[in-house]
Structures are given as structure tokens and as C-alpha cells.
Design a protein around this motif. Structure first.
Motif, mmCIF file in Angstrom:
data_model
loop_
_atom_site.group_PDB
_atom_site.id
_atom_site.type_symbol
_atom_site.label_atom_id
_atom_site.label_comp_id
_atom_site.label_asym_id
_atom_site.label_seq_id
_atom_site.Cartn_x
_atom_site.Cartn_y
_atom_site.Cartn_z
ATOM 1 N N THR A 1 -54.397 93.638 -5.124
ATOM 2 C CA THR A 1 -54.655 94.135 -3.774
ATOM 3 C C THR A 1 -53.537 93.727 -2.813
ATOM 4 O O THR A 1 -52.736 92.841 -3.096
ATOM 5 C CB THR A 1 -55.996 93.610 -3.227
ATOM 6 N N GLU B 1 -55.137 104.136 -1.960
ATOM 7 C CA GLU B 1 -54.523 103.753 -0.694
ATOM 8 C C GLU B 1 -55.558 103.875 0.408
ATOM 9 O O GLU B 1 -56.094 104.951 0.660
ATOM 10 C CB GLU B 1 -53.320 104.636 -0.376
ATOM 11 N N LYS C 1 -59.492 96.818 1.067
ATOM 12 C CA LYS C 1 -58.809 96.645 -0.217
ATOM 13 C C LYS C 1 -59.444 95.523 -1.038
ATOM 14 O O LYS C 1 -59.848 95.731 -2.180
ATOM 15 C CB LYS C 1 -57.318 96.369 0.031
ATOM 16 N N ASN D 1 -49.885 91.717 -3.577
ATOM 17 C CA ASN D 1 -48.864 92.644 -3.064
ATOM 18 C C ASN D 1 -48.078 92.050 -1.896
ATOM 19 O O ASN D 1 -46.915 92.414 -1.683
ATOM 20 C CB ASN D 1 -49.507 93.967 -2.638
ATOM 21 N N ARG E 1 -44.181 91.729 -1.893
ATOM 22 C CA ARG E 1 -43.410 92.347 -0.805
ATOM 23 C C ARG E 1 -42.307 91.425 -0.306
ATOM 24 O O ARG E 1 -41.189 91.856 -0.006
ATOM 25 C CB ARG E 1 -44.351 92.704 0.344
ATOM 26 N N ARG F 1 -51.385 95.211 1.109
ATOM 27 C CA ARG F 1 -50.554 96.279 1.665
ATOM 28 C C ARG F 1 -49.214 96.379 0.941
ATOM 29 O O ARG F 1 -48.767 95.447 0.298
ATOM 30 C CB ARG F 1 -50.262 96.007 3.138
ATOM 31 N N ASN F 2 -48.585 97.533 1.121
ATOM 32 C CA ASN F 2 -47.198 97.726 0.705
ATOM 33 C C ASN F 2 -46.966 97.459 -0.776
ATOM 34 O O ASN F 2 -45.999 96.788 -1.157
ATOM 35 C CB ASN F 2 -46.253 96.854 1.546
ATOM 36 N N ALA F 3 -47.852 97.995 -1.621
ATOM 37 C CA ALA F 3 -47.629 97.873 -3.061
ATOM 38 C C ALA F 3 -46.270 98.467 -3.420
ATOM 39 O O ALA F 3 -45.904 99.544 -2.948
ATOM 40 C CB ALA F 3 -48.737 98.590 -3.830
ATOM 41 N N GLU G 1 -54.365 89.955 -2.768
ATOM 42 C CA GLU G 1 -53.210 89.863 -1.878
ATOM 43 C C GLU G 1 -51.898 89.567 -2.606
ATOM 44 O O GLU G 1 -50.924 89.131 -1.986
ATOM 45 C CB GLU G 1 -53.437 88.821 -0.769
ATOM 46 N N VAL H 1 -54.692 99.223 -8.484
ATOM 47 C CA VAL H 1 -54.026 98.768 -7.267
ATOM 48 C C VAL H 1 -54.773 99.294 -6.051
ATOM 49 O O VAL H 1 -55.043 100.487 -5.955
ATOM 50 C CB VAL H 1 -52.554 99.250 -7.232
ATOM 51 N N THR I 1 -54.129 99.402 -2.071
ATOM 52 C CA THR I 1 -53.090 99.161 -1.089
ATOM 53 C C THR I 1 -53.347 99.998 0.157
ATOM 54 O O THR I 1 -54.394 100.625 0.281
ATOM 55 C CB THR I 1 -51.694 99.433 -1.712
#
Length: 202
Positions: free
Chosen positions: A165, A182, A43, A135, A139, A167-169, A133, A35, A37
Motif C-alpha cells: 500500500t 488506484e 488504501k 510505497n 518512493r 501513494r505513488n506506487a 505504506e 497494490v 495506491t
């Protein structure tokens, strides 16, 4: 040899012995859940670095892009032009969520991307599958996180690597992963009025 050089040589020799001892215990291999993130840049870039390593080793791999839509990117153009037989590339999203502004359509596209991802991951010929993307889709609950984690834990072939990949996994994904990185944002040119630039962002 100076005293400093001699001390350095002794220190490095001790470090090598210790390192060799540690490395001798690392004998297992497995397909990893990885992952990328965080709010920082890099990322997808790091993930594509691994895809290009697979291509360089003539290992079959695949990419599913969940969000980025039809925008031309260097990595996609390069893969489609030169390595389509080694790396299957599927751009399934229609753009960033704030551009589409249609939750039902975004959900439909994310679900289609997830079905394609499962098909590619199930194929043991694929050494690595990048879910770029995903994640973001998780989200916003376009895809059920529990379904994704369960699939990766029970249906992913033993030696297949999967990179996820965005943000905000979600915590569930982080818990299930073998490797989590991260990306931390310290500075970004966007905050100084610099737009995304070819060769840097895409």
C-alpha cells in the motif's frame, strides 16, 4: 408478472448464462501481488479488510508497517489483543518522513522492515502478508524497487498473497502486480479543516 418484470427476467437469465460461461473458464489459483495506491483514502483500510478476512478464515497472515510508527491504531490494537497467534504484526517505522526528518534513520528503519517482510513472505505458513505504506519507502528510495520486484517474482511462495500500500506506487511494481487499485481523491474532510479522527483514519 408485468411486461417490465418479464423483460427483466429474460435479460437476467441471458446474463446469468453468459456469466456462468465466463466463470467456468476461471479455474486457476495463485498467490497474488496486489497494490493499493493513489491519493484517495482507503488504501490501508482495504488491505486490512483482506487481513481480517484471513483471520476470519483462521488463515495465518502478517503485517509489516513501514511508516506509521508507534501511533495507536484500531486495527493494530485489535489484532495484537485478540489475534496475535493468527496475525503477526510488526510496526517498523518511526512515523511519517516529515516528522522524523532524518533520511539515514528512515532508510535504516525501512531496510529493517524490508528484511522482516522478506522473512514473513518466505514463510509458506503465511497466507497473506501486508506491507503497509511500503510505497512511501520505495518512493524515497529507502528500499531498492528492483530488489523488491525481483524478490516478489522469484522468492514469494506460489500461493502467498502480498499486498503493498501507499501513494505513488512505482511503475515497476505496477507492472509486476496482478491487481492494482488506484484510490481517486474527489473530496476529503482534511481540506475543510477536519483533522484525522479515531474510527475513521485510525
Amino acid at each position: 408478472m408485468t411486461d417490465d418484470s418479464a423483460r427483466h427476467a429474460v435479460k437476467m437469465a441471458k446474463k446469468k448464462v453468459a456469466r456462468d460461461k465466463i466463470m467456468a473458464t476461471k479455474t486457476d489459483q495463485k498467490g497474488l501481488i496486489m497494490v493499493h495506491t493513489g491519493k484517495g483514502k482507503g488504501k490501508s483500510s482495504a488491505a486490512f479488510g483482506m487481513i481480517f478476512r484471513c483471520i476470519a478464515h483462521d488463515m495465518q497472515c502478517a503485517v509489516v508497517q513501514f511508516i506509521k510508527g508507534g501511533m495507536s491504531t484500531g486495527e493494530r490494537d485489535l489484532i495484537l489483543k485478540h489475534f496475535p497467534d493468527t496475525c503477526a504484526f510488526h510496526t517498523m517505522g518511526e512515523g511519517f518522513t516529515w516528522e522524523t526528518q532524518d533520511r539515514d534513520r528512515d532508510t535504516e528503519m525501512a531496510q529493517a522492515a524490508w528484511e522482516k517482510a522478506k522473512e514473513l513472505i518466505r514463510d509458506p505458513a503465511n497466507h497473506m502478508v501486508l506491507l503497509d505504506e511500503i510505497n512511501i519507502a520505495l518512493r524515497y528510495d529507502y528500499i531498492d524497487i528492483n530488489e523488491v520486484v525481483s524478490f516478489l517474482q522469484t522468492e514469494k511462495p506460489e500461493m502467498t498473497h502480498v499486498v503493498l500500500t501507499g501513494r505513488n506506487a512505482k511503475d515497476e511494481l505496477i507492472e509486476a502486480a496482478d491487481l492494482v487499485t488506484e484510490m481517486e481523491l474527489i473530496k476529503h474532510p482534511f481540506r475543510s479543516g477536519i483533522k484525522a479522527q479515531i474510527g475513521v483514519e485510525y
